[in-house]
Write an enzyme that holds these catalytic residues in place. Structure first.
Site, mmCIF file in Angstrom:
data_model
loop_
_atom_site.group_PDB
_atom_site.id
_atom_site.type_symbol
_atom_site.label_atom_id
_atom_site.label_comp_id
_atom_site.label_asym_id
_atom_site.label_seq_id
_atom_site.Cartn_x
_atom_site.Cartn_y
_atom_site.Cartn_z
ATOM 1 N N GLY A 81 -0.568 39.448 59.318
ATOM 2 C CA GLY A 81 -0.321 39.925 60.774
ATOM 3 C C GLY A 81 0.041 41.479 60.408
ATOM 4 O O GLY A 81 0.627 41.779 59.606
ATOM 5 N N THR A 82 -0.275 42.029 61.650
ATOM 6 C CA THR A 82 -0.471 43.791 61.498
ATOM 7 C C THR A 82 1.122 44.160 61.769
ATOM 8 O O THR A 82 1.444 45.247 61.130
ATOM 9 C CB THR A 82 -1.176 44.258 62.567
ATOM 10 O OG1 THR A 82 -0.904 43.820 64.072
ATOM 11 C CG2 THR A 82 -2.611 43.831 62.303
ATOM 12 N N ASP A 83 1.973 43.427 62.358
ATOM 13 C CA ASP A 83 3.192 43.945 62.690
ATOM 14 C C ASP A 83 4.164 44.105 61.742
ATOM 15 O O ASP A 83 5.178 45.068 61.529
ATOM 16 C CB ASP A 83 3.918 43.054 63.781
ATOM 17 C CG ASP A 83 3.180 43.112 65.106
ATOM 18 O OD1 ASP A 83 3.113 44.344 65.626
ATOM 19 O OD2 ASP A 83 3.308 42.277 65.980
#
Length: 161
Positions: A81-83
């Site tokens: 995930g990018t977060d």
């Protein structure tokens, strides 16, 4: 050169639940993604528990590190995930493994039209086989050292620090 793909979830692997009207996890899309990308190098796929990166804890990052440490392959791509991609990359970078580890993901789930997932996956697989040992973030055609990148949430892109 063999390539290890480690699935951890993130937007990349989310499915749209039409009943609930929200994104959830089911089986990973990666077997289909690998087939669709037509990569001819030998691939070992490892699926860890699929999580939204905002739900990742230190124990989850240690699990990713253990997978990288024990992998026979020298080139590794992690779908994440990018977060909190940068936080996991920092754990991997601090370990200084003698491997090339590329962390990638997607801003739009693979299953949704106009997703960046397939491109990011293919790009990460290519650069993981070409870059020197180290930990990198590869998103939307750009490569960043793990400690020189940040996510610009307003623009929806990764940028150098």
């Amino acid at each position: 050169m063999a390539l290890r793909i480690i699935a951890t979830g993130g937007t990349f692997d989310k499915h749209y639940d039409e009943i609930a009207g929200k994104l959830t996890f089911a089986a990973s899309h990666l077997p289909q993604v690998i087939q669709r990308a037509r990569i001819t190098t030998e691939i070992a796929l490892e699926e860890l528990p699929l999580l939204d990166s905002l739900d990742m804890q230190d124990i989850d990052r240690r699990r990713v590190l253990a997978s990288c440490t024990h992998a026979a392959e020298q080139a590794i791509v992690i779908i994440h995930g990018t977060d909190t991609m940068r936080e996991t990359a920092a754990v991997l970078g601090a370990a200084a493994l003698e491997k090339t580890i590329v962390v990638t993901g997607a801003m739009i789930p693979y299953a949704i039209a106009n997703s960046d997932a397939l491109f990011n996956f293919g790009f990460a697989c290519g650069v993981a086989q070409a870059l020197p040992h180290g930990v990198y973030v590869a998103m939307n055609g750009k490569i960043f050292a793990w400690d020189k990148v940040e996510k610009n949430r307003a623009a929806g892109v990764f940028e150098p620090l």
